[in-house]
Design an enzyme around this catalytic site. Structure first.
Site, PDB file in Angstrom:
ATOM      1  N   ASP A  77       0.340  -3.501   7.641  1.00  0.00           N
ATOM      2  CA  ASP A  77      -0.639  -4.389   7.003  1.00  0.00           C
ATOM      3  C   ASP A  77       0.067  -5.280   5.998  1.00  0.00           C
ATOM      4  OD1 ASP A  77      -1.719  -1.480   7.361  1.00  0.00           O
ATOM      5  OD2 ASP A  77      -3.431  -2.808   7.644  1.00  0.00           O
ATOM      6  N   GLY A 112      -7.913  -6.524   2.555  1.00  0.00           N
ATOM      7  CA  GLY A 112      -7.223  -6.459   1.264  1.00  0.00           C
ATOM      8  C   GLY A 112      -6.887  -5.050   0.848  1.00  0.00           C
ATOM      9  N   SER A 161      -3.000   2.686  10.594  1.00  0.00           N
ATOM     10  CA  SER A 161      -2.509   1.671   9.666  1.00  0.00           C
ATOM     11  C   SER A 161      -1.675   2.370   8.601  1.00  0.00           C
ATOM     12  CB  SER A 161      -3.723   0.990   9.008  1.00  0.00           C
ATOM     13  OG  SER A 161      -3.418   0.617   7.680  1.00  0.00           O
ATOM     14  N   GLY A 208     -12.675   0.572   7.685  1.00  0.00           N
ATOM     15  CA  GLY A 208     -13.797   1.516   7.592  1.00  0.00           C
ATOM     16  C   GLY A 208     -14.016   2.327   8.847  1.00  0.00           C
ATOM     17  N   ASP A 233     -10.796  -3.234  12.624  1.00  0.00           N
ATOM     18  CA  ASP A 233      -9.967  -2.808  11.505  1.00  0.00           C
ATOM     19  C   ASP A 233     -10.807  -2.789  10.232  1.00  0.00           C
ATOM     20  OD1 ASP A 233      -6.833  -4.102  10.070  1.00  0.00           O
ATOM     21  OD2 ASP A 233      -8.187  -2.517   9.424  1.00  0.00           O
ATOM     22  N   GLY A 269      -6.762   3.623   8.727  1.00  0.00           N
ATOM     23  CA  GLY A 269      -5.781   3.973   7.699  1.00  0.00           C
ATOM     24  C   GLY A 269      -6.205   5.225   6.956  1.00  0.00           C
ATOM     25  N   SER A 270      -7.238   5.087   6.145  1.00  0.00           N
ATOM     26  CA  SER A 270      -7.619   6.213   5.274  1.00  0.00           C
ATOM     27  C   SER A 270      -8.246   7.369   6.056  1.00  0.00           C
ATOM     28  CB  SER A 270      -8.579   5.728   4.191  1.00  0.00           C
ATOM     29  OG  SER A 270      -9.654   5.017   4.768  1.00  0.00           O
ATOM     30  N   ALA A 271      -8.721   7.098   7.277  1.00  0.00           N
ATOM     31  CA  ALA A 271      -9.253   8.209   8.088  1.00  0.00           C
ATOM     32  C   ALA A 271      -8.135   9.008   8.751  1.00  0.00           C
ATOM     33  CB  ALA A 271     -10.196   7.667   9.163  1.00  0.00           C
ATOM     34  N   GLY A 283      -7.351  -0.545   1.774  1.00  0.00           N
ATOM     35  CA  GLY A 283      -7.830   0.543   2.617  1.00  0.00           C
ATOM     36  C   GLY A 283      -9.004   1.235   1.946  1.00  0.00           C
ATOM     37  N   GLY A 284      -9.688   2.058   2.715  1.00  0.00           N
ATOM     38  CA  GLY A 284     -10.755   2.883   2.157  1.00  0.00           C
ATOM     39  C   GLY A 284     -12.044   2.160   1.837  1.00  0.00           C
TER      40      GLY A 284
HETATM   41  C1  DX5 Z   1      -7.384  -4.655   5.519  1.00  0.00           C
HETATM   42  C2  DX5 Z   1      -6.526  -3.533   5.998  1.00  0.00           C
HETATM   43  C3  DX5 Z   1      -7.323  -2.221   6.112  1.00  0.00           C
HETATM   44  C4  DX5 Z   1      -6.531  -1.098   6.727  1.00  0.00           C
HETATM   45  C5  DX5 Z   1      -7.447  -0.028   7.278  1.00  0.00           C
HETATM   46  O1  DX5 Z   1      -7.938  -4.365   4.292  1.00  0.00           O
HETATM   47  O2  DX5 Z   1      -6.007  -3.924   7.244  1.00  0.00           O
HETATM   48  O3  DX5 Z   1      -8.469  -2.496   6.891  1.00  0.00           O
HETATM   49  O4  DX5 Z   1      -5.746  -1.570   7.724  1.00  0.00           O
HETATM   50  O5  DX5 Z   1      -8.087   0.541   6.191  1.00  0.00           O
HETATM   51  P1  DX5 Z   1      -9.128   1.746   6.326  1.00  0.00           P
HETATM   52  O6  DX5 Z   1      -8.990   2.341   7.711  1.00  0.00           O
HETATM   53  O7  DX5 Z   1      -8.696   2.716   5.258  1.00  0.00           O
HETATM   54  O8  DX5 Z   1     -10.472   1.154   6.106  1.00  0.00           O
END
Ligand code: DX5
Length: 228
Positions: free
Chosen positions: A39, A146, A12, A181, A179, A201-203, A148-149
């Site tokens: 996103d 909403g 992401s 965490g 999608d 995303g954050s991983a 990431g992380g």
């Molecule tokens: C919704 C977004 C996030 C993002 C992934 O909030 O869609 O879930 O894509 O975020 P991580 O992988 O950092 O939880």
């Protein structure tokens, strides 16, 4: 045992460094990603505002990867043509965000794009019963969308397993995507429960390690996982 080749990591770009977005897109492609996710958030359906079709068009210019446009917006039907024109390959709408989901899915497919439907954590799988046969992908949110992380919501694992069973019972084969965490700790859990596309995303875009190492760590985490 799961064949890891049947599982895709879908980076992401929400957590990417936007001062060098093109480079960050090329990094995940070089690390073996076959798709990525944009996103899209409108500050109404979710409490954050992020990016629009212009980012999809810019990313399209720098990569041949499959681009998913995850529309976390109200009335996505108003904006689907813009994302289709920008070069998105797969457009995901939220079941909660469009009054006429069948019409919206048909709108996406009518534009020659793959259609995905997403469910927020509190939304029941039963709301998808009549649309499952029309979609290419079902996205089970494992966070409240909403940002990431955020922390993974473990109670989504039984929901994933029930979706897998629902699809198997009907002989339907849309991709199951998760999608939110997703990390080396949670990836094996969602893969064992039936997920085959893991949005991360954050991983992936983390200051702790280079993108290639982060993606390798995710892949290693679910290698050899038994199915449930
Ligand atoms: C919704 C977004 C996030 C993002 C992934 O909030 O869609 O879930 O894509 O975020 P991580 O992988 O950092 O939880």
């Amino acid at each position: 045992m799961i064949d890891p080749a049947t599982v895709e990591i879908c980076p992401s770009i929400l957590s990417a460094d936007f001062t060098r977005l093109g480079e960050q897109v090329r990094e995940v492609a070089a690390a073996g990603a076959r798709r990525l996710q944009i996103d899209v958030m409108d500050g109404t359906f979710v409490p954050n505002i992020t990016m629009g079709a212009g980012i999809a068009e810019a990313v399209r210019r720098v990569t041949p990867l499959l681009i998913e446009a995850h529309l976390m917006i109200v009335r996505p039907e108003l904006h689907i043509p813009d994302f289709a024109k920008a070069g998105a390959d797969l457009i995901i709408v939220h079941q909660e965000a469009t009054l006429h989901l069948h019409r919206t899915v048909e709108q996406i497919k009518g534009l020659g794009k793959q259609a995905g439907v997403a469910l927020n954590p509190a939304t029941s799988l039963s709301t998808l019963e009549e649309i499952l046969e029309y979609v290419d992908l079902v996205l089970i949110m494992t966070v409240n969308p909403g940002f990431g992380g955020q922390a993974f919501i473990a109670s989504m694992l039984p929901k994933l397993r029930r979706l897998r069973a629902m699809l198997d019972a009907r002989g339907l084969t849309p991709l199951i995507e998760v999608d939110g965490g997703i990390s080396p700790q949670t990836a094996p859990l969602v893969v064992a429960a039936g997920a085959r596309v893991l949005v991360a995303g954050s991983a992936v875009y983390t200051p702790k390690q280079p993108v290639a190492a982060a993606m390798a760590a995710l892949r290693a985490s679910y290698d050899g996982v038994a199915t449930v």
